[in-house]
Scaffold this active site. Sequence first.
Site, PDB file in Angstrom:
ATOM      1  N   PRO A  13      16.601 -10.525  21.767  1.00 27.70           N
ATOM      2  CA  PRO A  13      17.864  -9.861  22.042  1.00 27.70           C
ATOM      3  C   PRO A  13      18.317  -8.887  20.955  1.00 27.70           C
ATOM      4  O   PRO A  13      18.170  -9.164  19.758  1.00 27.70           O
ATOM      5  CB  PRO A  13      18.870 -11.017  22.169  1.00 27.70           C
ATOM      6  CG  PRO A  13      18.222 -12.169  21.495  1.00 27.70           C
ATOM      7  CD  PRO A  13      16.742 -11.987  21.688  1.00 27.70           C
ATOM      8  N   ASN A  14      18.853  -7.782  21.422  1.00 24.82           N
ATOM      9  CA  ASN A  14      19.453  -6.720  20.591  1.00 24.82           C
ATOM     10  C   ASN A  14      18.427  -5.874  19.842  1.00 24.82           C
ATOM     11  O   ASN A  14      18.793  -4.877  19.226  1.00 24.82           O
ATOM     12  CB  ASN A  14      20.490  -7.292  19.607  1.00 24.82           C
ATOM     13  CG  ASN A  14      21.616  -7.978  20.335  1.00 24.82           C
ATOM     14  OD1 ASN A  14      22.203  -7.379  21.240  1.00 24.82           O
ATOM     15  ND2 ASN A  14      21.899  -9.214  20.007  1.00 24.82           N
ATOM     16  N   ARG A  21      21.734  -0.091  15.815  1.00 27.36           N
ATOM     17  CA  ARG A  21      22.318  -1.391  15.522  1.00 27.36           C
ATOM     18  C   ARG A  21      22.376  -1.647  14.012  1.00 27.36           C
ATOM     19  O   ARG A  21      21.342  -1.704  13.343  1.00 27.36           O
ATOM     20  CB  ARG A  21      21.420  -2.453  16.171  1.00 27.36           C
ATOM     21  CG  ARG A  21      21.824  -3.855  15.863  1.00 27.36           C
ATOM     22  CD  ARG A  21      20.774  -4.856  16.314  1.00 27.36           C
ATOM     23  NE  ARG A  21      21.230  -6.179  16.040  1.00 27.36           N
ATOM     24  CZ  ARG A  21      20.448  -7.242  15.951  1.00 27.36           C
ATOM     25  NH1 ARG A  21      19.151  -7.118  16.166  1.00 27.36           N
ATOM     26  NH2 ARG A  21      20.953  -8.419  15.678  1.00 27.36           N
ATOM     27  N   TYR A  26      19.372  -3.287   9.445  1.00 21.36           N
ATOM     28  CA  TYR A  26      18.097  -3.140  10.157  1.00 21.36           C
ATOM     29  C   TYR A  26      17.450  -1.770   9.979  1.00 21.36           C
ATOM     30  O   TYR A  26      16.351  -1.546  10.469  1.00 21.36           O
ATOM     31  CB  TYR A  26      18.301  -3.436  11.659  1.00 21.36           C
ATOM     32  CG  TYR A  26      18.765  -4.856  11.906  1.00 21.36           C
ATOM     33  CD1 TYR A  26      17.889  -5.919  11.736  1.00 21.36           C
ATOM     34  CD2 TYR A  26      20.084  -5.128  12.278  1.00 21.36           C
ATOM     35  CE1 TYR A  26      18.309  -7.224  11.934  1.00 21.36           C
ATOM     36  CE2 TYR A  26      20.514  -6.429  12.486  1.00 21.36           C
ATOM     37  CZ  TYR A  26      19.625  -7.472  12.317  1.00 21.36           C
ATOM     38  OH  TYR A  26      20.035  -8.766  12.505  1.00 21.36           O
ATOM     39  N   ASN A  78       9.538 -11.805  17.254  1.00 23.12           N
ATOM     40  CA  ASN A  78      10.850 -11.741  16.630  1.00 23.12           C
ATOM     41  C   ASN A  78      11.837 -12.102  17.734  1.00 23.12           C
ATOM     42  O   ASN A  78      12.154 -11.270  18.587  1.00 23.12           O
ATOM     43  CB  ASN A  78      11.149 -10.343  16.071  1.00 23.12           C
ATOM     44  CG  ASN A  78      12.500 -10.292  15.370  1.00 23.12           C
ATOM     45  OD1 ASN A  78      13.281 -11.249  15.442  1.00 23.12           O
ATOM     46  ND2 ASN A  78      12.791  -9.188  14.714  1.00 23.12           N
ATOM     47  N   ALA A  81      18.310 -13.511  17.547  1.00 16.72           N
ATOM     48  CA  ALA A  81      19.227 -14.639  17.346  1.00 16.72           C
ATOM     49  C   ALA A  81      18.747 -15.918  18.021  1.00 16.72           C
ATOM     50  O   ALA A  81      19.149 -17.027  17.608  1.00 16.72           O
ATOM     51  CB  ALA A  81      20.614 -14.259  17.841  1.00 16.72           C
ATOM     52  N   GLU A 102       5.901 -15.712  13.477  1.00 16.80           N
ATOM     53  CA  GLU A 102       7.332 -15.400  13.629  1.00 16.80           C
ATOM     54  C   GLU A 102       7.663 -14.329  12.601  1.00 16.80           C
ATOM     55  O   GLU A 102       7.261 -14.445  11.432  1.00 16.80           O
ATOM     56  CB  GLU A 102       8.155 -16.664  13.364  1.00 16.80           C
ATOM     57  CG  GLU A 102       9.657 -16.408  13.339  1.00 16.80           C
ATOM     58  CD  GLU A 102      10.444 -17.649  12.911  1.00 16.80           C
ATOM     59  OE1 GLU A 102       9.946 -18.782  13.041  1.00 16.80           O
ATOM     60  OE2 GLU A 102      11.571 -17.446  12.429  1.00 16.80           O
ATOM     61  N   HIS A 104      10.677 -11.301  11.093  1.00  7.29           N
ATOM     62  CA  HIS A 104      12.038 -10.746  11.086  1.00  7.29           C
ATOM     63  C   HIS A 104      12.074  -9.530  10.192  1.00  7.29           C
ATOM     64  O   HIS A 104      11.421  -9.502   9.138  1.00  7.29           O
ATOM     65  CB  HIS A 104      13.047 -11.788  10.588  1.00  7.29           C
ATOM     66  CG  HIS A 104      13.058 -13.009  11.448  1.00  7.29           C
ATOM     67  ND1 HIS A 104      13.615 -13.017  12.693  1.00  7.29           N
ATOM     68  CD2 HIS A 104      12.505 -14.217  11.267  1.00  7.29           C
ATOM     69  CE1 HIS A 104      13.428 -14.194  13.242  1.00  7.29           C
ATOM     70  NE2 HIS A 104      12.747 -14.945  12.403  1.00  7.29           N
ATOM     71  N   ARG A 111      20.948 -13.957   4.161  1.00 10.19           N
ATOM     72  CA  ARG A 111      22.088 -13.592   5.022  1.00 10.19           C
ATOM     73  C   ARG A 111      22.946 -14.842   5.304  1.00 10.19           C
ATOM     74  O   ARG A 111      22.903 -15.803   4.561  1.00 10.19           O
ATOM     75  CB  ARG A 111      21.553 -12.935   6.301  1.00 10.19           C
ATOM     76  CG  ARG A 111      20.801 -11.634   5.979  1.00 10.19           C
ATOM     77  CD  ARG A 111      20.294 -10.948   7.230  1.00 10.19           C
ATOM     78  NE  ARG A 111      21.392 -10.548   8.109  1.00 10.19           N
ATOM     79  CZ  ARG A 111      21.226 -10.164   9.373  1.00 10.19           C
ATOM     80  NH1 ARG A 111      19.994 -10.116   9.910  1.00 10.19           N
ATOM     81  NH2 ARG A 111      22.263  -9.817  10.102  1.00 10.19           N
TER      82      ARG A 111
HETATM   83  C1  DHK Z   1      16.996 -10.093  14.161  1.00  5.48           C
HETATM   84  C2  DHK Z   1      18.116 -10.559  14.766  1.00  5.48           C
HETATM   85  O1  DHK Z   1      18.539 -10.037  15.910  1.00  5.48           O
HETATM   86  C3  DHK Z   1      18.935 -11.601  14.135  1.00  5.48           C
HETATM   87  O2  DHK Z   1      19.648 -12.364  15.090  1.00  5.48           O
HETATM   88  C4  DHK Z   1      18.145 -12.504  13.222  1.00  5.48           C
HETATM   89  C5  DHK Z   1      16.416 -10.753  12.984  1.00  5.48           C
HETATM   90  C6  DHK Z   1      17.329 -11.664  12.245  1.00  5.48           C
HETATM   91  C7  DHK Z   1      15.632  -9.775  12.119  1.00  5.48           C
HETATM   92  O3  DHK Z   1      15.885  -9.664  10.925  1.00  5.48           O
HETATM   93  O4  DHK Z   1      14.718  -9.133  12.644  1.00  5.48           O
HETATM   94  O5  DHK Z   1      18.989 -13.361  12.545  1.00  5.48           O
END
Ligand code: DHK
Length: 152
Positions: A13-14, A21, A26, A78, A81, A102, A104, A111
């Site tokens: 998600p996202n 974002r 990021y 990844n 959340a 996994e 990120h 964080r």
């Molecule tokens: C991406 C997300 O959307 C967060 O919810 C995670 C992760 C971290 C990232 O760092 O890629 O907590």
Amino acid sequence: MVSRKDILVINGPNLNMLGKREPGIYGTTTLADIEAHCQAAAKAHGLNCRFFQSNNEAAIIDAIHQASQDNLAGMVINAGAFTHTSIAIRDALAILSVPVVETHLSNTYAREEFRHHSYLAGVVTGVINGFGIHSYSLAIDAVAATLAKESS
Ligand code: DHK
């Protein structure tokens, strides 16, 4: 057709909103940039990437189930959340017998405390956190290294 040279890269998600974002966290890298970066990293190992992104937990679980039936070389995930909330994604990943990394973009341990726990970490081959777009290529390198170790 899926082949034993394919790595499935799953983004949760996202992550489709990367670039817009929270750029302070990021960066300005888009999901398309990440996918191109992954493909280049995979090619260097004679591998190929396939990509799946969803904001929907059930769709991610279905993609993992499908992956368990395909003849994949490995997986990079990844889960966004869902990493910190989803026992269901953990249980789906536990079905897999190929290397799974996994990953990120951010260092989740630097964080908020709710990002310090991953439900997925205990059932994957390893975890790579905090290197931005390079987390993904490092994850692909790790899949390739695990495959090479398995076949030696
Ligand atoms: C991406 C997300 O959307 C967060 O919810 C995670 C992760 C971290 C990232 O760092 O890629 O907590």
